[in-house]
Design a protein around this motif. Sequence first.
Motif, short mmCIF file in Angstrom:
data_model
loop_
_atom_site.label_atom_id
_atom_site.label_comp_id
_atom_site.label_asym_id
_atom_site.label_seq_id
_atom_site.Cartn_x
_atom_site.Cartn_y
_atom_site.Cartn_z
N VAL A 1 42.05 65.48 57.68
CA VAL A 1 40.76 65.42 56.98
C VAL A 1 39.80 66.47 57.55
N PHE A 2 39.82 66.62 58.87
CA PHE A 2 38.88 67.57 59.46
C PHE A 2 39.36 69.01 59.34
N TRP B 1 38.38 70.29 55.76
CA TRP B 1 37.07 69.61 55.77
C TRP B 1 36.33 69.84 54.48
N GLN C 1 41.37 53.82 47.23
CA GLN C 1 41.99 55.05 46.72
C GLN C 1 43.33 55.21 47.40
N MET D 1 26.26 49.65 49.91
CA MET D 1 26.21 51.11 49.97
C MET D 1 26.66 51.67 48.63
N ASP D 2 25.87 52.57 48.10
CA ASP D 2 26.18 53.10 46.78
C ASP D 2 26.82 54.47 46.95
N ALA D 3 28.10 54.47 47.31
CA ALA D 3 28.78 55.74 47.58
C ALA D 3 29.04 56.48 46.27
N GLU D 4 28.69 57.75 46.25
CA GLU D 4 28.92 58.58 45.07
C GLU D 4 30.11 59.51 45.31
N PRO D 5 30.91 59.83 44.34
CA PRO D 5 30.88 59.28 42.98
C PRO D 5 31.57 57.93 42.89
N ARG D 6 32.27 57.53 43.94
CA ARG D 6 32.91 56.22 43.96
C ARG D 6 33.16 55.90 45.43
N TYR E 1 33.18 56.63 56.56
CA TYR E 1 33.42 57.12 57.92
C TYR E 1 33.13 56.05 58.95
N VAL F 1 29.37 57.89 53.93
CA VAL F 1 28.84 57.45 55.23
C VAL F 1 29.48 56.12 55.60
N HIS G 1 47.36 59.74 54.11
CA HIS G 1 46.31 58.73 54.28
C HIS G 1 46.82 57.35 53.86
#
Lengths: 618, 290
Positions: free
Chosen positions: B286-287, B290, B114, B45-50, B59, B56, B120
């Motif tokens: 987080v929600f 949001w 992170q 999966m190429d999550a942007e920006p990191r 989560y 997706v 978190h």
Amino acid sequence: MTLVLRQVTRRVSGAEIVREKVLPTDTARIGRGADCEIRLPDLAVSLHHATLATTGPGRVSVVSAGREPFGVDGRFVTQADIDVGRAPRLTFGDHILTLSHGDGGRILINLAAAEPAEGDSSSGVPAGGVIPKARIFGRRRIAWTLGLGIVALCLIWPLAAFHGHLNARIDPDQQWSTGPLSSAHAFLEDDCQSCHQEAFVAVTDASCKTCHAGDQTPAAMAAAATSVRRAGSPDTLSFVRDHAPRGRILWGTPPPAGFTGQATAWFRRAFNLPEQRCASCHVEHVANPVAGRPPEPIPTLTPTQTCIQCHTGLTHRLKDTDLADAPSWARHPNFRPALPGPAGLTRVSLDSRPREASGLTFPHDLHLSPGGGPARMAQTLGGRGYGAALTCNNCHRPDADQKGFAPVQMERDCASCHSLSFATPGGVRQLPHGEPGQVVAALMAWQGRGPVAGGGTTRRRPGEIGEGGPGVGVSPAGASAVNTVGGAFGPRGACFDCHTIFRTPILRFTPVRLPGDFLSRGAFDHSVREHRVDRLGQPSCAQCHAAATSGSATDLLLPSVSECVECHGQTTARSETPAPADCETCHSFHAPSHPTPRPPRPNFSARPRPAAAVQTTP
Amino acid sequence: MAKTAKTGERSNPGQHDGFLGYRNFRWAWRAGALCVIAIAGYLLMDAEPRPNGGSVYGYAAGTIAALLVLWLTLLGLRKRAITSGNWSLKAWVSAHVYLGLAVMVVATLHSGFQFGWNIHTLAYALMVLVVVSGLFGITVYALLPRYLSRNRGETTQKQMLETLKALDRQINEAAQPLSEVQARVVQMSLDGSRVGGGLWRRLSGGRGGCGNQRALSRLRGLRRQATDVELQMLDRMEELLQRKAVALAQVRRHLQIRAWLSVWLAVHVPATIALIAAITAHVFSVFIYW
């Protein structure tokens, strides 16, 4: 008085066993020693601890043998005279002697071991086994303390602060931050609500536009800039405009493709995370996509779509758009300059070979011809920027930033040759340019004093009055002002050279409409060296603009996009001056008519782009 | 694989199948597969920006990890109801161990590496604490029982304590003829020989300030002033105290090993509850923002 010792022991079942022994004398020794009449098997008791003796009817005395005391009804003494009738309790170590009257004047001495406290015993091993664990830090207690503590400190406290119930100096909701902000926004680090304004609602564009809206009045912009500077922003506030109204962007965006795309879209809908917001692309709380580096100066840019993704098939999704599809650089639509038409400026593709309708008469070929009249005149003019055959830059002057050209101004760019001077008895006068009414008024004022109409089209150098020629010819004697005006606007007059003039029956000019910018939706930068000069350093205007062969001002001297393809998107093998073919080279997202600022934002190309964005001509 | 047992017989007689190796490490393989899928997904999966928890993949991994944590916590309820079959307690514990280790991988990938001083990372740290304490628990369960039974020999804890009590009774009796000073010394052994007590005392084997030890050393000093008759008594007393010292050492070692076998739970269980609280705060925060 007879002393009777009653020894009480307890069975495991709890039943008592009582053994009675009549003591031989009136005196009894109390102690641990084997020779004592009242023997107490207790190491806390001395071998001979005390002596009990009857002193009278119902009375006894107890005296310690040494210095060790004993207890009488709770008090510790070494000597006591006791009334048996009061049923005294004597304690020696863990043993209790209770005195009482018996039958026949006997004194009963009840001996019992003190009941041990629950779980206690004389040894270090309690009755139940081992000394129980300290229960202060029982698992359950720690679990509840930690769990409730975390909920209170990390959820309820920040929530209370978010809802404004607290006015504390510290910001408890800062612990919810998922990562540092970019340095431009770092001053907002302790003010979460500046962006997160409503719970469970993703950051809205309104939050961003509070400061960054580019469509507000200059005064409002100045006020916003001042307020963020006061709040501690280290940067100059940037103002941006929307690429298009958000609704149109949403409609123009292609539906998500592939499983991941559809899953993402579903997720975003399900969790109320709208797309095409500012925050969809400008991601905060990332600091720097590369771990360990200092925070980026601005929010990390994460384009959700490439230009090509939206601009492919856009005409199908937005039926009323006047934009043409641009599915790739190779299939970039030809330029569609905005040309003046009956209904104002109209975009017409260069493919349909549109004509320019500036309203002027201007043959570029004549002016650029090295052997023509203009060339000779320029040679004659000599050192005022002339001296040789005319070149483009004799008339077209770069604008302030050198990227484009300032509009041609008659007085500055033409009047060196096309003089507006005319001779009057009072000297040489200049006709005003641009306002026909003013011209007429000026001529009327000097009626008869000097002709404006000249013979032929031979241009003279301005100032050389009296040699004949336009504007300075000898006026026929008695020529009226009207005739003079008529001459000026007439077929051989000074104005007629460049302007189309009708007499209907009043004088009418074809309006002059010089578009400031033909291509207003993209940016061509004339200051780029490769755009200006050729390999030898000579101006290369002619490569794109076929002015030298244009005999009419209606020739639209714009190059088609195929001219750009000569370099952009080419490899070094195919072009001496290869150049990128990214959309950003000529367009930027927020201001499509300008190139994306270069050098690009530091994180703009942090990761390699998908190849689709950079397609080259095959 | 388990043979079908006839009535009255054990299946797989003579073959003990511990919770770690249950059914040829069935849950180890499943947990391993989960980790492999998670790592492959992370790399693909190429999550942007990191890589981050908000992509997706982030989560998805976060949801799986949170559900796993809740399921793992249910062992606390499940272990109180013993059943057999595929979802026997042994199978459940086996799954608990291996999926618990897999949670560490899934949650780490969810974080996208992170970390910061925030709720978190607190949740992450608590999860690491829970997993590490669980690992410690597995380790002591694998290592210590053999020392426990070696130390215990043929006796039980109850018998050890009975021995101590019997010795105390003998010491008490033998001390009766002793002088006050000598009796007081013997009393030290009777009163001050603590067994068990607080956590640290149990974990360290708790010999500090042992009354029996003090009594033994004092008794030797008393011999100088003792008469011949007393010397005999003191010899007898010293022998008894020596026997008590051996018995004390055994029971203390026993309690020490048992403490090590259970101390990890004192971290594992409270940290789990704290972890669930932190996950709740993590998800809600987080929600909310949001």
